[in-house]
Design a protein around this motif. Structure first.
Motif, short mmCIF file in Angstrom:
data_model
loop_
_atom_site.label_atom_id
_atom_site.label_comp_id
_atom_site.label_asym_id
_atom_site.label_seq_id
_atom_site.Cartn_x
_atom_site.Cartn_y
_atom_site.Cartn_z
N PHE A 352 40.66 46.17 40.30
CA PHE A 352 40.77 47.21 41.16
C PHE A 352 41.59 46.97 42.22
O PHE A 352 42.42 47.54 42.84
N ALA A 353 41.04 45.75 43.07
CA ALA A 353 41.88 45.43 44.25
C ALA A 353 43.31 45.19 43.93
O ALA A 353 44.01 45.46 44.73
N ILE A 354 43.51 44.60 42.86
CA ILE A 354 44.99 44.44 42.82
C ILE A 354 45.65 45.57 42.25
O ILE A 354 46.93 45.77 42.97
N ASN A 355 45.29 46.49 41.50
CA ASN A 355 45.77 47.68 41.04
C ASN A 355 45.99 48.50 42.26
O ASN A 355 47.05 49.26 42.34
N GLN A 356 45.12 48.80 43.15
CA GLN A 356 45.23 49.48 44.34
C GLN A 356 46.02 48.95 45.49
O GLN A 356 46.44 49.61 46.62
N ALA A 517 36.60 36.79 45.37
CA ALA A 517 35.83 37.57 44.30
C ALA A 517 34.98 38.53 45.06
O ALA A 517 34.82 39.53 44.78
N GLU A 518 34.11 37.74 45.96
CA GLU A 518 32.89 38.73 46.67
C GLU A 518 33.57 39.77 47.50
O GLU A 518 33.12 40.77 47.29
N MET A 519 34.71 39.35 47.91
CA MET A 519 35.27 40.23 48.79
C MET A 519 36.16 41.51 47.96
O MET A 519 35.79 42.69 48.53
N ALA A 520 36.35 41.25 46.86
CA ALA A 520 37.21 42.33 46.12
C ALA A 520 35.93 43.31 45.64
O ALA A 520 35.98 44.43 45.28
N THR A 521 34.59 42.66 45.35
CA THR A 521 33.43 43.32 44.92
C THR A 521 32.91 44.16 45.95
O THR A 521 32.76 45.42 45.63
#
Length: 538
Positions: A352-356, A517-521
């Motif tokens: 999600f973080a990458i695609n956005q 990873a935690e930041m992305a979550t």
């Protein structure tokens, strides 16, 4: 090793695919349109909406050869329910035909009928409800529909034929949903407007050309066929914050009125409808079939919009509809592939973080999900969520994890300057227990304070939506004494908002660092909750 628990990694599952019952079937989840048919021995109970239109009903059967049903007398509906004794039928499949009327001697309107109606099997003197031949495959496909944050964001975006960001679409969406009190009410308002104001263009169908298939074209001409109806409904829903998609499939009508080997399989499509994500589930609706408007021989014929195929149960919808083409969103889609995330526990959040465009890799082909996050990196992501352009560090093309452009030549300002300026102007750094040092690793206590300030300033609706939810006091954590007094409210509130919890050992870990990873979550959870405010009634 302790495992960080972050809320938001589990999402609602589509609840419409149910185990099929041979005794009872409902046609809709919408109380204003639902018809329930229940068979108990030799008695059939039919429950209909409690409205004047259903003062009398006629119920009979059509056989599998399409023979017209025998005449039946109207039955007075008492308290929304009518009872029938099932006469002995020859063995075979029959289809329930239901008509409604305001008085016994007046005109009756068909509600469900034809061989795309509820099917029953008469066998050895017993009758039971049987599923559509395509129900099992439809249920499997429906249960597999993506409900991730990435998918929901995808279905909020404008596209070629679903121009949800066009001013005409936005203005109309705002107008027709102005009095809607909930997301479900907005859904009804959009369905009813499209079914009432768009006309099925039979002249264009006869000429085999000339109909618009996109949302704007359909709105402009007020005439189209099923694809135009569906795309306009989808665009209006997206414009008012509800994830929605146009579905292409096969529907039974005209000469093709029963499921056969030629239409039960494959990707042939002759129809389109809309699905919308409301109340944590995908809702089915067919505005074309619920509209009785027609443009025929150069004349407009205005009919009555109904709700027969609004929020249909999959059991009922599958009698007449089969999705034959995959959803537009590809669950494996990722803008930039990285070799170190596929099997990671935070894969969905990272994708999600990458695609956005909120995060990127640290080196070519590597996302480094378990590397630590700096204070500047976290600020940069929060800023980008608010549309602030943040340059990267310039060490590598994607070194800072934001996916921003390279700094201009000769610009001596640090890459995170704009993010820090935005944070200072909006109070994001207020109340930190330790001095802000952008290039140092961020700890969980500082993260909680920044999140707390960010939500109160930028997303107050999220905080309001979470009011009343139980939240543990900071003292409940085993390491509560290590949490700074000025950060305790931030820790408590970010936990109550569902953005993070503690570790499996009961600690919060205020001085522990945060991985990428935690930041992305965390940021995925924020965005998911924002969608919920728009599309899920609390």
């Amino acid at each position: 090793m302790a495992v960080l628990l972050l809320a938001g990694t589990a999402f609602p599952q589509p609840a419409q695919a149910a185990e099929f019952s041979s005794q009872e079937i409902e046609t809709s989840y919408y109380e204003g349109a639902n018809i329930t048919i229940r068979i108990d021995g030799d008695e059939m109970r039919v429950t209909v909406p409690k409205t004047e239109d259903y003062s009398y009903i006629i119920v009979t059967f059509m056989d599998s050869l399409g023979n017209a049903p025998r005449e039946a007398r109207p039955v007075r509906v008492a308290d929304g329910t009518a009872f029938y004794r099932i006469e002995e039928q020859r063995d075979g499949v029959y289809y329930v035909q239901l008509y409604r009327g305001k008085d016994a001697e007046g005109e009756f309107t068909d509600v469900i009928g034809g061989m795309e109606s509820v099917a029953v099997l008469s066998e050895s003197g017993e009758i039971r409800i049987i599923p559509s031949p395509v129900y099992d495959s439809s249920a499997a496909a429906f249960e597999a529909k993506a409900v991730s944050t990435d998918a929901l964001f995808f279905y909020l975006q404008s596209s070629e034929n679903v121009q949800s960001d066009a001013e005409q679409i936005r203005a109309l969406a705002e107008e027709i949903t102005a009095s809607a009190a909930s997301a479900y009410d907005r859904l009804i308002a959009v369905h009813d407007w499209v079914a009432s104001n768009i006309y099925y263009d039979f002249d264009a169908v006869r000429a085999q050309s000339g109909w618009p298939k996109d949302a704007l074209g359909t709105l402009s001409s007020r005439r189209s066929v099923c694809e135009g109806y569906a795309n306009l409904a989808t665009a209006l829903l997206r414009a008012c914050g509800i994830p929605a998609k146009t579905i292409f499939g096969y529907a039974l009508y005209g000469d093709d009125s029963s499921w056969t080997l030629s239409n039960m399989y494959g990707d042939r499509a002759n129809h389109a409808w809309t699905e919308a994500f409301v109340d944590g589930r995908w809702v089915l609706m067919d505005t074309t079939w619920d509209s009785d408007n027609a443009y025929r021989n150069g004349e407009y014929q205005t009919g009555e919009a109904v709700h027969t195929y609004f929020d249909s149960t999959l059991e009922f919808f599958s009698y007449s509809h089969r999705q034959s083409r995959e959803d537009e969103y590809d669950s494996s889609y990722i803008r930039t592939p990285f070799s170190d995330i596929e099997d990671h526990w935070a894969y969905e959040s990272i994708r999600f973080a990458i695609n956005q465009g909120l995060m990127d890799g640290v080196r070519e082909s590597l996302f480094a999900p378990d590397e630590s996050t700096t204070q500047a990196m976290f600020l940069a992501v929060l800023a980008r969520m608010e549309g602030v352009t943040v340059k990267n560090s310039g060490k590598t093309a994607v070194d800072d994890g934001t996916g921003a452009d390279e700094p201009e030549s000769g610009d001596a300002a640090p890459w995170y300057r704009d993010a820090v300026l935005w944070a200072e102007e909006n109070g994001i750094l207020k109340g930190l227990a330790s001095e802000f040092s952008p290039e140092d690793e961020i700890d969980r206590e500082m993260m909680a304070v920044m999140l707390y300030n960010y939500i109160l300033r930028e997303e107050p609706e999220l905080a309001e939506a979470a009011e009343g939810q139980t939240a543990p006091e900071a003292a409940a954590f085993t390491d509560a004494g290590a949490i700074s007094g000025s950060a305790r409210e931030a820790v408590r509130r970010t936990v109550s908002w569902g953005l993070l919890t503690g570790y499996e050992d009961g600690s919060f870990g205020p001085d522990r660092g945060m991985t990428r990873a935690e930041m992305a979550t965390v940021i995925e959870r924020i965005e998911y909750e924002k969608i919920c405010i728009q599309s899920v009634d609390n």
